[in-house]
Write a protein that holds these residues in place. Structure first.
Motif, PDB file in Angstrom:
ATOM      1  N   SER A   1      61.918  40.779  71.259  1.00 23.47           N
ATOM      2  CA  SER A   1      61.724  42.133  71.781  1.00 23.47           C
ATOM      3  C   SER A   1      61.334  43.068  70.640  1.00 23.47           C
ATOM      4  O   SER A   1      61.604  42.801  69.462  1.00 23.47           O
ATOM      5  CB  SER A   1      63.000  42.637  72.452  1.00 23.47           C
ATOM      6  OG  SER A   1      63.998  42.872  71.476  1.00 23.47           O
ATOM      7  N   LEU A   2      60.711  44.162  71.017  1.00 26.31           N
ATOM      8  CA  LEU A   2      60.339  45.154  70.007  1.00 26.31           C
ATOM      9  C   LEU A   2      61.590  45.792  69.402  1.00 26.31           C
ATOM     10  O   LEU A   2      61.585  46.188  68.232  1.00 26.31           O
ATOM     11  CB  LEU A   2      59.410  46.205  70.611  1.00 26.31           C
ATOM     12  CG  LEU A   2      58.108  45.652  71.192  1.00 26.31           C
ATOM     13  CD1 LEU A   2      57.217  46.776  71.695  1.00 26.31           C
ATOM     14  CD2 LEU A   2      57.372  44.793  70.180  1.00 26.31           C
ATOM     15  N   SER A   3      62.668  45.851  70.176  1.00 23.81           N
ATOM     16  CA  SER A   3      63.919  46.390  69.626  1.00 23.81           C
ATOM     17  C   SER A   3      64.491  45.454  68.555  1.00 23.81           C
ATOM     18  O   SER A   3      65.129  45.916  67.604  1.00 23.81           O
ATOM     19  CB  SER A   3      64.943  46.663  70.727  1.00 23.81           C
ATOM     20  OG  SER A   3      65.308  45.471  71.374  1.00 23.81           O
ATOM     21  N   GLN A   4      64.254  44.148  68.680  1.00 17.99           N
ATOM     22  CA  GLN A   4      64.685  43.212  67.624  1.00 17.99           C
ATOM     23  C   GLN A   4      63.928  43.501  66.326  1.00 17.99           C
ATOM     24  O   GLN A   4      64.511  43.413  65.243  1.00 17.99           O
ATOM     25  CB  GLN A   4      64.443  41.764  68.049  1.00 17.99           C
ATOM     26  CG  GLN A   4      65.413  41.244  69.081  1.00 17.99           C
ATOM     27  CD  GLN A   4      65.043  39.833  69.504  1.00 17.99           C
ATOM     28  OE1 GLN A   4      64.005  39.636  70.120  1.00 17.99           O
ATOM     29  NE2 GLN A   4      65.893  38.878  69.174  1.00 17.99           N
ATOM     30  N   VAL A   5      62.649  43.827  66.448  1.00 22.25           N
ATOM     31  CA  VAL A   5      61.861  44.171  65.256  1.00 22.25           C
ATOM     32  C   VAL A   5      62.417  45.444  64.634  1.00 22.25           C
ATOM     33  O   VAL A   5      62.624  45.510  63.418  1.00 22.25           O
ATOM     34  CB  VAL A   5      60.365  44.341  65.610  1.00 22.25           C
ATOM     35  CG1 VAL A   5      59.586  44.859  64.411  1.00 22.25           C
ATOM     36  CG2 VAL A   5      59.784  43.033  66.109  1.00 22.25           C
ATOM     37  N   GLU A   6      62.686  46.451  65.466  1.00 23.35           N
ATOM     38  CA  GLU A   6      63.244  47.716  64.957  1.00 23.35           C
ATOM     39  C   GLU A   6      64.581  47.472  64.258  1.00 23.35           C
ATOM     40  O   GLU A   6      64.838  48.032  63.188  1.00 23.35           O
ATOM     41  CB  GLU A   6      63.432  48.715  66.109  1.00 23.35           C
ATOM     42  CG  GLU A   6      62.149  49.163  66.769  1.00 23.35           C
ATOM     43  CD  GLU A   6      61.336  50.142  65.933  1.00 23.35           C
ATOM     44  OE1 GLU A   6      61.882  50.728  64.968  1.00 23.35           O
ATOM     45  OE2 GLU A   6      60.140  50.290  66.231  1.00 23.35           O
ATOM     46  N   THR A   7      65.420  46.610  64.836  1.00 26.07           N
ATOM     47  CA  THR A   7      66.719  46.281  64.227  1.00 26.07           C
ATOM     48  C   THR A   7      66.525  45.574  62.893  1.00 26.07           C
ATOM     49  O   THR A   7      67.224  45.869  61.917  1.00 26.07           O
ATOM     50  CB  THR A   7      67.551  45.405  65.190  1.00 26.07           C
ATOM     51  OG1 THR A   7      67.750  46.116  66.410  1.00 26.07           O
ATOM     52  CG2 THR A   7      68.888  45.029  64.586  1.00 26.07           C
ATOM     53  N   ALA A   8      65.554  44.660  62.833  1.00 23.56           N
ATOM     54  CA  ALA A   8      65.282  43.941  61.583  1.00 23.56           C
ATOM     55  C   ALA A   8      64.809  44.897  60.499  1.00 23.56           C
ATOM     56  O   ALA A   8      65.221  44.791  59.341  1.00 23.56           O
ATOM     57  CB  ALA A   8      64.240  42.843  61.824  1.00 23.56           C
ATOM     58  N   ILE A   9      63.972  45.831  60.873  1.00 21.73           N
ATOM     59  CA  ILE A   9      63.484  46.814  59.886  1.00 21.73           C
ATOM     60  C   ILE A   9      64.632  47.716  59.446  1.00 21.73           C
ATOM     61  O   ILE A   9      64.792  47.996  58.252  1.00 21.73           O
ATOM     62  CB  ILE A   9      62.304  47.624  60.458  1.00 21.73           C
ATOM     63  CG1 ILE A   9      61.083  46.709  60.611  1.00 21.73           C
ATOM     64  CG2 ILE A   9      61.981  48.829  59.576  1.00 21.73           C
ATOM     65  CD1 ILE A   9      59.905  47.329  61.339  1.00 21.73           C
ATOM     66  N   ALA A  10      65.458  48.152  60.383  1.00 22.42           N
ATOM     67  CA  ALA A  10      66.593  49.019  60.047  1.00 22.42           C
ATOM     68  C   ALA A  10      67.589  48.324  59.119  1.00 22.42           C
ATOM     69  O   ALA A  10      68.314  48.987  58.374  1.00 22.42           O
ATOM     70  CB  ALA A  10      67.299  49.486  61.324  1.00 22.42           C
TER      71      ALA A  10
END
Length: 176
Positions: A115-124
């Motif tokens: 999910s795109l939220s997984q990408v956001e979490t990885a970046i965070a």
């Protein structure tokens, strides 16, 4: 009006080398039977010099290609070596993969179950604040993504992809 071939064509001044094809017999001495690409320097009648590349394949021996074959034959006779074809490494193939648009990349991630939220979490989760902000800018504003870009490589590890998984994602996303 027909132009004279010899006054409007360059002279080959140096054979730089030969890149073998999968079909190349690197022991063949007759250059008219070799498959691959030759790099060579030329000088034009106006004095301009440049490096040219010509693909060679048996049966395609006409016009300018005959001059190239003759030059490569002389180079080969003087000790020039036709390398044995070596398949590219997976890393070399990855470097040459076409870019994906941001849309293709994101849709590819979704199709792969991320999910795109997984990408956001990885970046965070990136510890260094400067690197985290750089990654966020890349993710939000990049118009395209390259297969070997550091963000793509680091996200793929964080999201649980193997390099081969990313290759598959990349190839399938090209069609999106």
């Amino acid at each position: 009006m027909q132009q004279d071939f010899n006054t409007h064509t360059p002279t080959i001044t140096n054979v730089i080398g030969f890149e073998a094809s999968t079909e190349t017999d690197h022991t063949e001495m007759n250059m008219a039977k070799i498959v691959g690409a030759v790099a060579y320097d030329v000088i034009w009648p106006n004095g301009h010099t440049e490096t040219l590349y010509t693909g060679l394949r048996p049966g395609d021996n006409f016009g300018w290609t005959i001059k190239v074959i003759e030059a490569v034959q002389a180079w080969r006779n003087a000790g020039g070596v036709i390398p044995e074809w070596v398949p590219p490494t997976p890393e070399e193939l990855r470097e040459k993969m076409p870019s994906l648009t941001a849309r293709q990349f994101r849709l590819g991630l979704l199709q792969s179950g991320r999910s795109l939220s997984q990408v956001e979490t990885a970046i965070a989760a990136i510890a260094d604040p400067t690197e985290r902000e750089k990654a966020q800018v890349e993710w939000e504003y990049a118009a395209e993504f390259n297969r070997m870009h550091p963000l793509v490589v680091s996200l793929s590890v964080t999201l649980g992809f193997t390099p081969e998984d990313v290759d598959t994602l990349w190839q399938s996303s090209l069609q999106l």
